[in-house]
Design an enzyme around this catalytic site. Structure first.
Site, PDB file in Angstrom:
ATOM      1  N   LYS A 165       0.838  -1.192   0.000  1.00  0.00           N
ATOM      2  CA  LYS A 165       0.000   0.000   0.000  1.00  0.00           C
ATOM      3  C   LYS A 165       0.880   1.251   0.000  1.00  0.00           C
ATOM      4  O   LYS A 165       1.765   1.405   0.849  1.00  0.00           O
ATOM      5  CB  LYS A 165      -0.911   0.008   1.226  1.00  0.00           C
ATOM      6  CG  LYS A 165      -1.962  -1.094   1.218  1.00  0.00           C
ATOM      7  CD  LYS A 165      -3.014  -0.868   0.155  1.00  0.00           C
ATOM      8  CE  LYS A 165      -4.153  -1.858   0.277  1.00  0.00           C
ATOM      9  NZ  LYS A 165      -5.219  -1.604  -0.721  1.00  0.00           N
ATOM     10  N   ASP A 193      -0.270  -0.452  -4.622  1.00  0.00           N
ATOM     11  CA  ASP A 193      -1.642   0.058  -4.642  1.00  0.00           C
ATOM     12  C   ASP A 193      -1.674   1.420  -3.976  1.00  0.00           C
ATOM     13  O   ASP A 193      -1.428   1.536  -2.777  1.00  0.00           O
ATOM     14  CB  ASP A 193      -2.572  -0.921  -3.911  1.00  0.00           C
ATOM     15  CG  ASP A 193      -4.031  -0.508  -3.976  1.00  0.00           C
ATOM     16  OD1 ASP A 193      -4.353   0.511  -4.617  1.00  0.00           O
ATOM     17  OD2 ASP A 193      -4.864  -1.221  -3.390  1.00  0.00           O
ATOM     18  N   GLU A 219      -2.082  -0.363  -8.714  1.00  0.00           N
ATOM     19  CA  GLU A 219      -3.532  -0.181  -8.634  1.00  0.00           C
ATOM     20  C   GLU A 219      -3.879   1.282  -8.360  1.00  0.00           C
ATOM     21  O   GLU A 219      -3.233   1.942  -7.538  1.00  0.00           O
ATOM     22  CB  GLU A 219      -4.110  -1.028  -7.498  1.00  0.00           C
ATOM     23  CG  GLU A 219      -4.209  -2.508  -7.789  1.00  0.00           C
ATOM     24  CD  GLU A 219      -4.897  -3.238  -6.645  1.00  0.00           C
ATOM     25  OE1 GLU A 219      -5.973  -2.791  -6.203  1.00  0.00           O
ATOM     26  OE2 GLU A 219      -4.345  -4.261  -6.194  1.00  0.00           O
ATOM     27  N   ASP A 244      -9.070   0.012 -10.004  1.00  0.00           N
ATOM     28  CA  ASP A 244      -9.759  -0.632  -8.884  1.00  0.00           C
ATOM     29  C   ASP A 244     -10.994   0.183  -8.526  1.00  0.00           C
ATOM     30  O   ASP A 244     -12.092  -0.096  -8.984  1.00  0.00           O
ATOM     31  CB  ASP A 244      -8.816  -0.782  -7.694  1.00  0.00           C
ATOM     32  CG  ASP A 244      -9.467  -1.497  -6.513  1.00  0.00           C
ATOM     33  OD1 ASP A 244     -10.637  -1.919  -6.642  1.00  0.00           O
ATOM     34  OD2 ASP A 244      -8.833  -1.638  -5.458  1.00  0.00           O
ATOM     35  N   LYS A 268     -14.048  -6.755  -7.522  1.00  0.00           N
ATOM     36  CA  LYS A 268     -14.426  -7.093  -6.148  1.00  0.00           C
ATOM     37  C   LYS A 268     -15.945  -7.144  -6.078  1.00  0.00           C
ATOM     38  O   LYS A 268     -16.620  -6.237  -6.577  1.00  0.00           O
ATOM     39  CB  LYS A 268     -13.910  -6.028  -5.166  1.00  0.00           C
ATOM     40  CG  LYS A 268     -12.398  -5.903  -5.104  1.00  0.00           C
ATOM     41  CD  LYS A 268     -11.997  -4.742  -4.199  1.00  0.00           C
ATOM     42  CE  LYS A 268     -10.481  -4.590  -4.131  1.00  0.00           C
ATOM     43  NZ  LYS A 268     -10.082  -3.376  -3.388  1.00  0.00           N
TER      44      LYS A 268
END
Length: 371
Positions: A165, A193, A219, A244, A268
């Site tokens: 992250k 991400d 991402e 995303d 997702k």
């Protein structure tokens, strides 16, 4: 033969603590505050769904899901659960947005339909249980020395890749990746991400600075609404770009593909509204030559099992970010996918439907309502 109808629906809060707080550019997550939906029928079949709302991404919370789900439950009572498309379009029209809540109903209805067909869900979707599925493991935002330690631990645990992250600023984000790369060596796969944390200039500068660290993909470098700028980032980035938060449903997928805004989609259920639209996103991706990843929010092993069924029927899905239940400090799920270590998930039973359930004693300790 008596027609099958929905007789009652249970709406259950599911609270599961994290092993340690999880930090991303959008905030800190300390526990999974999920919702379980159980759809009962007069034929004795029960369909189960789970969703994991995350307010800074989907605008939903456990409380909003719990409230709106009761309205949907009243609407669905007495109706045919096997008229899947009709029920899902009805749900879609009844409440604007709220894809996370809708995904729990979608999952429960697919579970019911597969049980009616006496097939595991992947088979109903046209798949085979013949894929090896290895999840990456996610490292939350932290100081370079902390993220490097985490990376080494996950590498030693056998995970085939890590996702890191980022999304703060160029200097700090590059320092994190530099420390990790030095700790794990040059060949271990790293994905990143940003969770919308950068503006366009920061994104381009950071991605160029990270080129030498052999990053697989990035991402969501910029804000979810900024598709034009994401296309600009992609055009100037040495690292492939994955959408995303920009791709909730099939409409988003079509727009992003048309714009050439990304190299991958991250699917997702909590964003797509469930399996029905996830299949549409993947179909658009495949048509456009875009590969997909499946991801998660804070789902338990139950929702990850449903995701596994989707993967087994979707060859265009090539990356697997299915680590949420590994971060939780409790596992109330029975059956379903099993963690074999080294990032590997397996589905070893061929039970009809999703093939998993929740420990009833655990659920009894949670707040619930029956409609």
């Amino acid at each position: 033969m008596e027609k099958t109808i929905i007789t009652q629906i249970d709406v259950i809060k599911l609270n599961l603590p994290y092993k340690e707080p999880f930090v991303i550019s959008l905030g800190v997550i300390e526990s999974a505050t999920n919702v379980v939906i159980k759809i009962h029928t007069n034929s004795g079949l029960t369909g189960i769904g789970e969703c994991a709302p995350f307010v800074t991404i989907v605008g939903e919370t456990q409380e909003t899901v719990f409230s709106y789900a009761k309205q949907l439950a009243k609407m669905l009572k007495g109706k045919d659960p096997f008229a899947l498309e009709e029920r899902l379009y009805e749900i879609d029209r009844a409440v604007a947005g709220n894809p996370t809540m809708k995904s729990a109903f979608d999952m429960a209805l697919y579970d019911l339909l597969a049980k009616k067909a006496n097939m595991p869900l992947y088979q109903l979707l046209g798949g085979l249980n013949n894929r090896e599925v290895y999840t990456d493991m996610t490292i939350s935002i932290g100081p370079p020395e902390k993220v490097a330690r985490d990376a080494v631990a996950f590498q030693k645990a056998g995970f085939p890749a890590i996702k890191v992250k980022l999304g703060t600023n160029t200097q700090d984000d590059v320092a994190r990746i530099k420390a990790i790369r030095e700790a794990v060596g040059n060949d271990y796969p790293i994905r990143i991400d940003a969770n919308q944390g950068w503006d366009t200039i920061t994104a381009i500068n950071t991605l160029k600075a990270l080129e030498k660290y052999n990053i697989e993909h990035c991402e969501q470098p910029v804000a979810h609404w900024n598709d034009v700028e994401m296309a600009k980032v992609r055009a100037n980035s040495p690292i492939p770009i994955m959408a995303d938060e920009s791709v909730f449903d099939h409409h988003d997928a079509f727009r992003l593909a048309s714009m050439g805004a990304c190299d991958f989609f991250n699917i997702k259920f909590s964003k797509s509204g469930g399996i029905f639209k996830a299949l549409k996103i993947n179909a658009i991706a495949e048509s456009a030559g875009i590969k997909c990843q499946v991801g998660c929010m804070s789902e338990s092993r139950y929702a990850l099992t449903a995701l596994m069924h989707f993967v087994l029927a979707s060859q265009n899905v090539v990356h697997f970010d299915m680590d949420s239940s590994l971060m939780l400090d409790a596992d109330p799920v029975t059956g379903g996918i099993q963690y074999q270590g080294s990032g590997k998930w397996t589905l070893e039973n061929d039970l009809p439907g999703i093939g998993a359930d929740f420990d009833p004693d655990f659920l009894k300790s949670m707040e619930s309502v029956t409609i």
